[in-house]
Design a protein around this motif. Structure first.
Motif, mmCIF file in Angstrom:
data_model
loop_
_atom_site.group_PDB
_atom_site.id
_atom_site.type_symbol
_atom_site.label_atom_id
_atom_site.label_comp_id
_atom_site.label_asym_id
_atom_site.label_seq_id
_atom_site.Cartn_x
_atom_site.Cartn_y
_atom_site.Cartn_z
ATOM 1 N N THR A 199 0.517 15.547 42.807
ATOM 2 C CA THR A 199 0.715 14.786 44.184
ATOM 3 C C THR A 199 0.266 13.134 44.201
ATOM 4 O O THR A 199 0.979 12.485 45.055
ATOM 5 C CB THR A 199 0.120 15.965 44.970
ATOM 6 N N ALA B 187 6.283 15.441 41.971
ATOM 7 C CA ALA B 187 6.208 15.084 42.864
ATOM 8 C C ALA B 187 5.673 13.144 41.927
ATOM 9 O O ALA B 187 6.534 12.119 43.065
ATOM 10 C CB ALA B 187 5.057 15.137 43.527
ATOM 11 N N GLU C 14 -1.099 19.889 39.196
ATOM 12 C CA GLU C 14 -0.227 19.932 41.038
ATOM 13 C C GLU C 14 -0.914 18.583 41.706
ATOM 14 O O GLU C 14 -0.353 17.405 42.343
ATOM 15 C CB GLU C 14 -0.086 21.009 42.036
ATOM 16 N N ARG C 15 -2.219 18.999 41.636
ATOM 17 C CA ARG C 15 -2.992 17.624 42.174
ATOM 18 C C ARG C 15 -3.044 16.477 41.734
ATOM 19 O O ARG C 15 -2.792 14.936 42.619
ATOM 20 C CB ARG C 15 -4.197 17.619 42.582
#
Length: 230
Positions: free
Chosen positions: A214, A87, A210-211
């Motif tokens: 993002t 991302a 993942e956070r």
């Protein structure tokens, strides 16, 4: 037809060769080409410093640098093969040809993605591969930081308009001033330490990573806000 992914580089010299070839194949105004040129220059500087005693542990630093660069090159390969990059990299690849995004924005968006997300993971991978504690890399991490400070200065000199073209009323002034390389490096080190602490709890470590991915992607999209012509 998508091109097959290339093998990951194993030395700084091979990273430089790969980035040089990549840059030669991209049009000059391409956003990825802008970032690639900036990143290539700092990687060449790291290569020179590996041989002159600048780093306390040149072998570990080279491994870190190669693992770090490999994450950027993996994102390039993912796009080339029709895949989906992390991302953090998507805004740069999606907006790489936007006519209202200026070169300095492309450079900062790439640095944001690479330092904000990839650096923590490269540090983690290097410590695991070498069975090191984080403190063992901290000194050379700071030495690399000094080189990156020079990189930020070079970006401002080469890619920002001159003082006669850029003033406080230009939105680019505010956009560029809102992002700090030093703070991004500090955040990367903190994320690395958090991931190191979570290494025994893989589900939480994956969720945390993942956070971070993002969040860094959202910052990148902000940095690539199309701006009116100066």
């Amino acid at each position: 037809m998508p091109t097959p992914a290339r093998p990951a580089p194993r030395t700084v010299r091979s990273v430089v060769a790969r980035m040089s070839a990549l840059g030669a194949g991209l049009p000059p105004g391409d956003g990825v080409a802008v970032f690639n040129g900036v990143y290539l220059s700092v990687t060449e500087e790291v290569g020179r410093r590996l041989a002159d005693g600048y780093f306390h542990d040149p072998s570990a630093t080279e491994e870190l640098d190669v693992r770090f660069a490999g994450r950027y090159l993996a994102a390039v390969d993912a796009v080339a093969t029709g895949g989906r990059p992390p991302a953090c990299w998507r805004p740069l690849f999606q907006l790489r040809g936007h006519p209202a995004v200026r070169p300095v924005q492309f450079a900062l968006a790439g640095i944001n993605a690479h330092i904000g997300h990839d650096l923590a993971l490269a540090l983690l991978d290097t410590c695991r591969a070498r069975d090191l504690e984080p403190d063992a890399l901290e000194g050379d991490f700071d030495r690399i930081g000094a080189l990156l400070t020079g990189l930020e200065e070079r970006i401002r000199e080469e890619l920002m308009p001159g003082p006669d073209l850029l003033d406080v009323a230009d939105p680019l002034t505010h956009l560029v001033g809102s992002w700090s390389l030093e703070k991004a490096r500090d955040a990367a080190w903190a994320a690395f330490r958090a991931l190191w602490g979570l290494r025994g709890v893989p589900e939480l470590a994956e969720e945390f990573a993942e956070r971070v991915d993002t969040t860094v992607g959202l910052v990148g999209r902000f940095l690539l806000t199309p701006l009116p012509a100066a």
